[in-house]
Design a protein around this motif. Structure first.
Motif, mmCIF file in Angstrom:
data_model
loop_
_atom_site.group_PDB
_atom_site.id
_atom_site.type_symbol
_atom_site.label_atom_id
_atom_site.label_comp_id
_atom_site.label_asym_id
_atom_site.label_seq_id
_atom_site.Cartn_x
_atom_site.Cartn_y
_atom_site.Cartn_z
ATOM 1 N N ILE A 167 0.943 -1.358 -0.064
ATOM 2 C CA ILE A 167 0.192 0.019 0.305
ATOM 3 C C ILE A 167 0.852 1.218 0.078
ATOM 4 O O ILE A 167 1.785 1.335 0.641
ATOM 5 C CB ILE A 167 -0.953 0.057 1.372
ATOM 6 N N PRO A 168 0.599 2.262 -0.968
ATOM 7 C CA PRO A 168 1.450 3.268 -1.096
ATOM 8 C C PRO A 168 1.539 4.111 0.186
ATOM 9 O O PRO A 168 0.753 4.064 0.872
ATOM 10 C CB PRO A 168 0.818 4.105 -2.154
ATOM 11 N N ALA A 169 2.881 4.730 0.443
ATOM 12 C CA ALA A 169 2.819 5.776 1.687
ATOM 13 C C ALA A 169 1.909 6.816 1.614
ATOM 14 O O ALA A 169 1.275 7.220 0.840
ATOM 15 C CB ALA A 169 4.101 6.207 1.869
ATOM 16 N N ASN A 170 1.249 7.163 2.636
ATOM 17 C CA ASN A 170 0.221 8.212 3.036
ATOM 18 C C ASN A 170 -1.027 8.001 2.348
ATOM 19 O O ASN A 170 -1.831 8.612 2.071
ATOM 20 C CB ASN A 170 0.873 9.576 2.174
ATOM 21 N N THR A 171 -1.263 6.461 2.291
ATOM 22 C CA THR A 171 -2.783 6.043 2.054
ATOM 23 C C THR A 171 -3.197 6.027 3.554
ATOM 24 O O THR A 171 -3.022 4.812 4.215
ATOM 25 C CB THR A 171 -2.483 4.860 1.462
ATOM 26 N N PRO A 172 -4.504 6.470 3.803
ATOM 27 C CA PRO A 172 -5.070 6.218 5.172
ATOM 28 C C PRO A 172 -5.588 4.766 5.045
ATOM 29 O O PRO A 172 -6.080 4.317 4.234
ATOM 30 C CB PRO A 172 -6.180 7.249 5.133
ATOM 31 N N VAL A 173 -5.494 4.443 6.452
ATOM 32 C CA VAL A 173 -6.211 2.942 6.699
ATOM 33 C C VAL A 173 -6.963 3.041 7.841
ATOM 34 O O VAL A 173 -6.432 3.637 8.768
ATOM 35 C CB VAL A 173 -5.149 1.866 6.439
ATOM 36 N N PRO B 265 0.200 5.998 7.312
ATOM 37 C CA PRO B 265 1.544 5.485 7.409
ATOM 38 C C PRO B 265 2.197 6.543 6.432
ATOM 39 O O PRO B 265 1.784 6.560 5.324
ATOM 40 C CB PRO B 265 1.485 4.204 7.081
ATOM 41 N N ASN B 266 3.469 6.813 7.150
ATOM 42 C CA ASN B 266 4.481 7.538 5.974
ATOM 43 C C ASN B 266 5.273 6.953 5.233
ATOM 44 O O ASN B 266 6.300 7.344 4.852
ATOM 45 C CB ASN B 266 5.179 8.680 6.849
ATOM 46 N N GLN B 267 4.993 5.652 5.197
ATOM 47 C CA GLN B 267 5.681 4.660 4.343
ATOM 48 C C GLN B 267 4.911 3.519 3.899
ATOM 49 O O GLN B 267 3.823 3.346 4.125
ATOM 50 C CB GLN B 267 6.966 4.059 5.332
ATOM 51 N N GLY C 132 -0.477 0.223 14.787
ATOM 52 C CA GLY C 132 0.688 0.833 13.621
ATOM 53 C C GLY C 132 0.560 -0.252 12.407
ATOM 54 O O GLY C 132 -0.637 -0.866 12.265
ATOM 55 N N SER C 133 1.251 0.451 11.539
ATOM 56 C CA SER C 133 1.559 -0.478 10.215
ATOM 57 C C SER C 133 2.567 -1.134 10.341
ATOM 58 O O SER C 133 3.339 -1.344 11.087
ATOM 59 C CB SER C 133 1.596 0.712 9.071
ATOM 60 N N PHE C 134 2.651 -2.416 9.262
ATOM 61 C CA PHE C 134 3.590 -3.168 9.156
ATOM 62 C C PHE C 134 3.810 -3.732 7.808
ATOM 63 O O PHE C 134 3.161 -3.486 6.844
ATOM 64 C CB PHE C 134 3.284 -4.456 9.967
ATOM 65 N N THR C 135 5.191 -4.233 7.596
ATOM 66 C CA THR C 135 5.524 -5.120 6.418
ATOM 67 C C THR C 135 6.326 -5.962 6.763
ATOM 68 O O THR C 135 6.495 -6.481 8.037
ATOM 69 C CB THR C 135 6.455 -4.070 5.544
#
Length: 725
Positions: free
Chosen positions: A89-95, A170-172, A115-118
């Motif tokens: 998911i591209p950075a700065n895409t709201p979730v 997320p900013n990434q 938070g977000s994760f990869t």
């Protein structure tokens, strides 16, 4: 329009929908104690967080006294289109993640992390060896985690117990979002429900934009009420959006009326300005309900988690409460919302004396009904004249909305799609109803009620005014055929109209020497409608007279004489004004009969080119002189003179002439007529015989008459011879 509102409206027009995380993994950390027992976090119903059902949830928990010793983490991951792995998911895409926290958690939010994760990957269990103490974890999943909300900032987004949606950006690049529940220093048992996570993405599918797709409910503690004193709850919150008008969600403040109970309806897509909301409600136990009883009852629109305008409450001027059709204790609360919103938060409580509980049967959003007038209560009725039309136009257009015009209240024929509709100008006189309905672009089941507009077509006056043809210099009367007393007839000299030079059913023209066109209109004095085709041209054609020359003839004739009159123009007709004075035949032969003045005329009839014309010739007929001769004169042989007597001369004979048959005697020419008798002189040697003579007398006008007479030369007897013996 604020930037965030514009973005939402644009998004709705472009059509977006939720894409849910569809793969989950979890891991539970804990501590191994003496005897081999484990103290660790728990997770129940983990698949519920990715099954796409908004009501279902997994449950993360840690027990009492596990500060820093146990945790439970669930990862909600988005799968790529091929279904073979994680999606980036591209950075700065709201979730957005939907979670629920019980009342007990509100004071220990330090135990919740989002938070977000990869790089999600499975790992095996890792515990201390048998007989040893220490931390470890079960088999599960681990990932590269990027905390966004934790003990330092999560209190700003979670202010009450119950279900909430938390949106992070997320900013990434990321693959999903995680929720972690950890043991806390206060040794309070923690649990959190994780329902789902989603991002918003463009789609070409049509969706039910006004559908309420999820609800949130819970308690918002007040400063006075506090967290631990919360006793209110919302029972069966999904009953408020199940389209069943008999099932309901119960909002019960409980014993602590100072705390607020909330029920939030989340719509599939943002609204448009002035879309209306209807809420069916009642108070438990039945009975009458009015706005004054809804103390502490508030409806707050939100967009992207921010308040969208002012709240609506029991003193709001736009609230309208009426009984639900067929019910004695259910009410429908309706109101338009000017701002764009994607959810409605209903709260009750927070005030002493508030209505203790309330039932919510249905929450529904409707498109703003189109209107063609500023006043929505007024009926748009237009009146036109046959052959003309008018345009109905939507007065309150909305973005992302399509307007369709029909000829029936339901079903019917689609006449036009657009903000306006112009009925055909060919409609016969009568009354017509049209209906306009709004529908949201890319939406299904998002239609408004149909607004009726009326068109009355008045008939046009009939107008028939025959033209005319006149001869040059003549006038004529132009008249309306079968005039109507209810019409006004205006006459103009120009096809462009202007000020009428006369008004009436007819008009008498002046003498015209050239073709002239007048223009007439009929106006119905009651409706103002005018005859079809605009001003009606009425032409008066002017024919010139035939170029008939003057009659060639003599101006004076004597009675009893004839003369031939002529005219070079062919096919004319001769006539005399007085046959007693003179007659004329078809060839123009004029016969003078009696003294007097007469008009000899030559008449040309009308033809396709010319008007007929009559030319006149004034003829004076002078009388013939006359007299009565006395006895035929005679003379003895050898004599040379005698008298021809006459009496009763008439018409003034002034001269005479005498002619003799065979010219046997001397003629007399133009001698002054003596009175009473005429001398006849002949040679003395004229033989004895009877001579035929003609006495011709003339008058001063030159008219003459010939009168025959006889003249005898008589034998003189021989003298006897006398012998004297």
């Amino acid at each position: 329009m604020p930037a965030y509102l514009y973005a939402q409206v644009t998004a709705q027009c472009e059509n977006t929908k939720r894409t849910y995380a569809d793969f989950q993994g979890s891991i539970q950390y804990g501590f191994k104690i003496l005897g081999g027992s484990l103290i660790m976090g728990t997770i129940a119903d983990a698949p519920n967080a990715v099954n796409g059902q908004v009501r279902d949830a997994s449950t993360l928990g840690v027990g009492l006294g596990l500060a820093g010793l146990a945790s439970s983490t669930q990862f909600l991951q988005f799968t790529n289109s091929s279904g073979t792995g994680p999606r980036s998911i591209p950075a700065n895409t709201p979730v957005t993640v939907k979670i629920s926290l019980p009342t007990e958690v509100l004071s220990v939010l330090s135990g919740v992390e989002i938070g977000s994760f990869t790089n999600l990957q499975s790992i095996g269990a890792d515990w201390p060896l048998l007989g040893l103490l220490g931390p470890g974890h079960d088999a599960g999943y681990t990932a590269t985690m990027n905390p966004i909300y934790n003990s330092t900032n999560i209190a700003g987004v979670i202010s009450g117990s119950g279900e909430v949606e938390i949106t992070v950006t997320p900013n990434q690049v990321y693959n999903g979002i995680y929720v972690k529940v950890s043991g806390n220093l206060l040794s309070v048992a923690l649990s959190a429900k994780v329902f789902h996570a989603y991002i918003m993405e463009a789609t070409t599918e049509k969706i039910d934009c006004d559908e309420v797709i999820d609800v949130l409910s819970g308690v918002q503690p007040s400063i006075v009420g506090g967290v631990l004193n919360v006793t209110g709850k919302v029972t069966d919150p999904f009953n408020s959006i199940d389209n069943d008008k008999d099932s309901y969600a119960l909002m019960d403040v409980g014993l602590s009326v100072l705390n607020k109970i909330f029920l939030t309806a989340i719509f599939n897509k943002p609204s448009q300005p002035k879309d209306s909301v209807s809420i069916i409600l009642s108070k438990p136990g039945g009975g009458l309900l009015d706005l004054s009883l809804l103390t502490g009852f508030t409806i707050q629109p939100y967009l992207n988690g921010a308040k969208a305008g002012d709240p609506f409450n029991n003193v709001g001027t736009f609230l309208n409460l009426r009984l639900f059709p067929g019910s004695t204790d259910k009410y429908v609360l309706t109101f338009p919302i000017t701002e764009v919103y994607d959810r409605l938060e209903i709260t009750t409580g927070g005030l002493a004396g508030v209505l203790g509980s309330i039932r919510i049967y249905d929450i529904r959003r409707k498109l703003a009904n189109p209107r063609t007038l500023v006043d929505p209560a007024a009926e748009d009725i237009r009146t036109v004249c046959e052959g003309t039309t008018t345009t109905f136009a939507v007065n309150n257009p909305q973005d992302c909305t399509e307007y369709k015009w029909y000829d029936a209240e339901t079903g019917g024929t689609l006449l036009n799609t657009g903000l306006s509709y112009t009925p055909p100008s060919t409609l016969a006189a009568g009354e017509y109803n049209y209906y306009v309905q709004a529908s949201r672009t890319y939406c299904i089941a998002a239609t408004s009620e149909r607004l009726r507009v009326k068109l009355k077509v008045n008939p046009l006056p009939t107008l028939i005014v025959p033209g005319a043809t006149v001869c040059s210099g003549s006038s004529t009367t132009l008249a309306v055929t079968n005039p109507d007393a209810g019409f006004t007839y205006n006459w103009f000299t120009s096809s462009s109209g202007g000020t009428p030079f006369t008004v009436g059913t007819n008009y008498v023209t002046p003498g015209l020497t050239a073709a002239t066109t007048y223009y007439v209109e009929a106006v119905n004095t009651l409706t103002g409608c005018k005859n079809a085709g605009g001003l009606k041209a009425v032409e008066v054609k002017v024919k010139q007279y035939a170029p008939v020359p003057a009659i060639a003839g003599i101006a004076t004739m004597c009675g009893g004489t004839t003369a031939t009159f002529t005219n070079a123009y062919p096919n004319g007709t001769w006539s005399s004004s007085d046959a007693g004075i003179a007659t004329v035949d078809a060839a123009g032969l004029v016969t003078a009969i009696g003294a007097g003045n007469v008009v000899i005329s030559y008449t040309i009839a009308d033809d396709a080119t010319y008007c007929g014309k009559k030319v006149d010739f004034n003829l004076a007929v002078n009388p013939q002189p006359n007299l009565i001769l006395g006895p035929d004169p005679g003379i003895c042989e050898g004599l040379s003179s005698t008298k021809l007597t006459y009496t009763n001369p008439v018409f003034n004979p002034v001269s005479y002439s005498i002619s003799w048959a065979g010219n046997l005697l001397p003629a007399v020419t133009d001698q002054t007529l003596p009175a009473n008798e005429i001398n006849i002189n002949i040679p003395s040697n004229t033989p004895v015989a009877v001579y035929q003579g003609n006495l011709t007398i003339k008058n001063a006008n030159g008219c003459e008459r010939t009168i025959p007479f006889s003249f005898r030369v008589k034998l003189v007897p021989h003298k006897p011879t006398v012998s004297i013996n």
